[in-house]
Design a protein around this motif. Structure first.
Motif, PDB file in Angstrom:
ATOM      1  N   SER A   1     -42.953 -87.920  29.486  1.00  0.00           N
ATOM      2  CA  SER A   1     -44.362 -88.311  29.593  1.00  0.00           C
ATOM      3  C   SER A   1     -45.128 -87.355  30.497  1.00  0.00           C
ATOM      4  O   SER A   1     -46.292 -87.020  30.223  1.00  0.00           O
ATOM      5  CB  SER A   1     -44.475 -89.752  30.117  1.00  0.00           C
ATOM      6  OG  SER A   1     -43.910 -89.864  31.416  1.00  0.00           O
TER       7      SER A   1
ATOM      8  N   ARG B   1     -48.708 -91.860  21.241  1.00  0.00           N
ATOM      9  CA  ARG B   1     -47.650 -92.852  21.454  1.00  0.00           C
ATOM     10  C   ARG B   1     -46.502 -92.628  20.465  1.00  0.00           C
ATOM     11  O   ARG B   1     -45.332 -92.663  20.839  1.00  0.00           O
ATOM     12  CB  ARG B   1     -48.209 -94.268  21.306  1.00  0.00           C
ATOM     13  CG  ARG B   1     -47.186 -95.347  21.579  1.00  0.00           C
ATOM     14  CD  ARG B   1     -47.730 -96.746  21.328  1.00  0.00           C
ATOM     15  NE  ARG B   1     -46.844 -97.746  21.895  1.00  0.00           N
ATOM     16  CZ  ARG B   1     -47.030 -99.066  21.804  1.00  0.00           C
ATOM     17  NH1 ARG B   1     -48.086 -99.534  21.164  1.00  0.00           N
ATOM     18  NH2 ARG B   1     -46.167 -99.905  22.339  1.00  0.00           N
TER      19      ARG B   1
ATOM     20  N   ILE C   1     -41.756 -99.232  18.050  1.00  0.00           N
ATOM     21  CA  ILE C   1     -42.912 -98.370  18.329  1.00  0.00           C
ATOM     22  C   ILE C   1     -43.372 -97.633  17.082  1.00  0.00           C
ATOM     23  O   ILE C   1     -44.555 -97.689  16.715  1.00  0.00           O
ATOM     24  CB  ILE C   1     -42.581 -97.340  19.437  1.00  0.00           C
ATOM     25  CG1 ILE C   1     -42.111 -98.044  20.704  1.00  0.00           C
ATOM     26  CG2 ILE C   1     -43.813 -96.481  19.731  1.00  0.00           C
ATOM     27  CD1 ILE C   1     -41.694 -97.099  21.810  1.00  0.00           C
TER      28      ILE C   1
ATOM     29  N   THR D   1     -52.240-100.327  18.174  1.00  0.00           N
ATOM     30  CA  THR D   1     -52.607 -99.349  19.202  1.00  0.00           C
ATOM     31  C   THR D   1     -53.922 -98.668  18.867  1.00  0.00           C
ATOM     32  O   THR D   1     -54.772 -98.453  19.746  1.00  0.00           O
ATOM     33  CB  THR D   1     -51.492 -98.290  19.345  1.00  0.00           C
ATOM     34  OG1 THR D   1     -50.228 -98.931  19.519  1.00  0.00           O
ATOM     35  CG2 THR D   1     -51.761 -97.390  20.541  1.00  0.00           C
TER      36      THR D   1
ATOM     37  N   LEU E   1     -49.658 -93.968  28.361  1.00  0.00           N
ATOM     38  CA  LEU E   1     -48.651 -93.632  27.357  1.00  0.00           C
ATOM     39  C   LEU E   1     -47.247 -94.000  27.847  1.00  0.00           C
ATOM     40  O   LEU E   1     -46.410 -94.478  27.069  1.00  0.00           O
ATOM     41  CB  LEU E   1     -48.703 -92.141  27.036  1.00  0.00           C
ATOM     42  CG  LEU E   1     -49.763 -91.692  26.029  1.00  0.00           C
ATOM     43  CD1 LEU E   1     -49.761 -90.171  25.907  1.00  0.00           C
ATOM     44  CD2 LEU E   1     -49.533 -92.333  24.679  1.00  0.00           C
TER      45      LEU E   1
ATOM     46  N   ALA F   1     -50.516-102.808  23.635  1.00  0.00           N
ATOM     47  CA  ALA F   1     -51.618-101.840  23.629  1.00  0.00           C
ATOM     48  C   ALA F   1     -52.916-102.465  24.127  1.00  0.00           C
ATOM     49  O   ALA F   1     -53.732-101.793  24.755  1.00  0.00           O
ATOM     50  CB  ALA F   1     -51.816-101.272  22.221  1.00  0.00           C
TER      51      ALA F   1
ATOM     52  N   LEU G   1     -46.844 -97.589  27.264  1.00  0.00           N
ATOM     53  CA  LEU G   1     -46.733 -97.925  25.840  1.00  0.00           C
ATOM     54  C   LEU G   1     -45.394 -97.506  25.237  1.00  0.00           C
ATOM     55  O   LEU G   1     -44.956 -98.086  24.232  1.00  0.00           O
ATOM     56  CB  LEU G   1     -47.877 -97.263  25.071  1.00  0.00           C
ATOM     57  CG  LEU G   1     -49.281 -97.791  25.369  1.00  0.00           C
ATOM     58  CD1 LEU G   1     -50.332 -96.915  24.712  1.00  0.00           C
ATOM     59  CD2 LEU G   1     -49.419 -99.232  24.897  1.00  0.00           C
ATOM     60  N   VAL G   2     -44.745 -96.506  25.829  1.00  0.00           N
ATOM     61  CA  VAL G   2     -43.460 -96.041  25.293  1.00  0.00           C
ATOM     62  C   VAL G   2     -42.287 -96.711  26.005  1.00  0.00           C
ATOM     63  O   VAL G   2     -41.322 -97.140  25.372  1.00  0.00           O
ATOM     64  CB  VAL G   2     -43.356 -94.509  25.406  1.00  0.00           C
ATOM     65  CG1 VAL G   2     -41.949 -94.032  25.047  1.00  0.00           C
ATOM     66  CG2 VAL G   2     -44.385 -93.842  24.495  1.00  0.00           C
TER      67      VAL G   2
END
Length: 338
Positions: free
Chosen positions: A330, A155, A132, A141, A289, A273, A292-293
């Motif tokens: 998050s 992110r 990441i 991203t 998010l 992404a 994406l994480v």
């Protein structure tokens, strides 16, 4: 030999699927009869757009990953590991900036690093953040969320926060070696590595290894990208928009759904992404998010790889830890920092 046969068969199957996709989407008599409805036309447009946008970043990531895999030794990284736990976690979080590797190649490398003396908590943080917090993923991203660039920065920040929390927890509670290989196996592992290095001496052999690794990783990541793009296009076109909006706008359900979605898709971090950006109108930024994480830190394919390297109890504990920390962080990020 069986593993090699299975890998070859997988590559052949992936190539056949790619050829069939090209033939189907090419405008010919068969395609004209198949793609006449608005739904099918939308499916084709979404699928191809995700595929074409993500492919250059996957190729770049594969080349850099293969370059590092072939020409940079793990021992060279291990010498720079700080002794202080917090500095060690910070070092692992930022290591991906210097060595941007896809999660597909992270776990075997980290296993060797642990055998060479890297602490487990630092190694796990590197597994989570390496895919990441690196320039390739940030660029992908940023490109995918051109109309909402704060997602790219968020992110990186959220991944860093999650990794620090998990790293400190692992440092506090993990004291034994969770690798499946026992201490008596370290000698044979070193012998295998020495044997490998002996046979890969010479620039020409390294070049051959580089292209072989790049080819294998491209096919491995490509099949997950095709599958993820296909499933994403199907969900967007054929799932009732009202149902998707009901899930996507829920304060907690949207995050949980996106975690499960990321786990199943098992996308590469250089391409996820573009999948997430296609859900901007249906899901909250916070849940995007989470997708994406969580995805690069834990998905179906990485779970199988973790189970092949670490003890099952450690892997299942790590799955529970990652899921809980990502969800809590998050939600915190969405309500207080976004």
């Amino acid at each position: 030999m069986p593993n090699q046969v299975n890998k070859t068969a997988t590559h052949i199957l992936a190539a056949i699927c790619f050829i069939l996709i090209v033939l189907v989407f090419k405008r010919n008599d068969v395609a004209s009869s198949l793609f006449t409805s608005d739904h099918l036309q939308s499916f084709k447009t979404i699928f191809i757009s995700i595929l074409l946008e993500a492919m250059p970043f996957i190729l770049l990531g594969v080349l850099l990953s293969s370059l590092l895999q072939t020409f940079v030794s793990e021992s060279a990284i291990q010498r720079f590991i700080p002794k202080n736990p917090f500095l060690g976690i910070l070092f692992a979080c930022l290591l991906g900036i210097l060595f941007p590797m896809c999660e597909c190649g992270m776990i075997p490398v980290v296993r060797r690093l642990i055998l060479k003396g890297m602490p487990v908590y630092i190694a796990v943080v590197f597994i989570m953040t390496g895919p990441i917090i690196n320039p390739i993923v940030f660029a992908a991203t940023f490109m995918a969320f051109r109309n909402h660039p704060s997602i790219a920065y968020s992110r990186m920040g959220l991944a860093f926060l999650v990794a620090v929390v998990i790293g400190l927890i692992l440092y506090r509670y993990i004291k034994s070696n969770p690798l499946r290989l026992s201490s008596s196996s370290k000698t044979s592992q070193s012998e295998l590595e020495s044997h490998h290095h002996h046979h890969t001496d010479g620039f020409s052999r390294k070049i051959t290894t580089f292209f072989a690794h790049a080819s294998n990783e491209f096919f491995d990541m490509g099949k997950y990208l095709v599958f993820g793009s296909l499933l994403t296009a199907i969900i967007q076109v054929y799932m009732h928009r009202e149902s998707l909006l009901a899930i996507g706008q829920g304060p907690i359900s949207s995050h949980i759904f996106m975690m499960g979605f990321a786990y199943i898709l098992s996308l590469c971090s250089t391409s996820d992404a573009f999948v997430a950006s296609s859900f901007q109108t249906s899901f909250t930024p916070g849940s995007l998010l989470t997708f994406l994480v969580f995805g690069p830190m834990l998905d179906f394919k990485s779970t199988l790889m973790l189970l092949s390297v670490f003890k099952s109890r450690f892997v299942f504990s790590l799955i529970l830890l990652i899921s809980t920390v990502v969800l809590v962080c998050s939600l915190f990020w969405e309500h207080f920092l976004s």
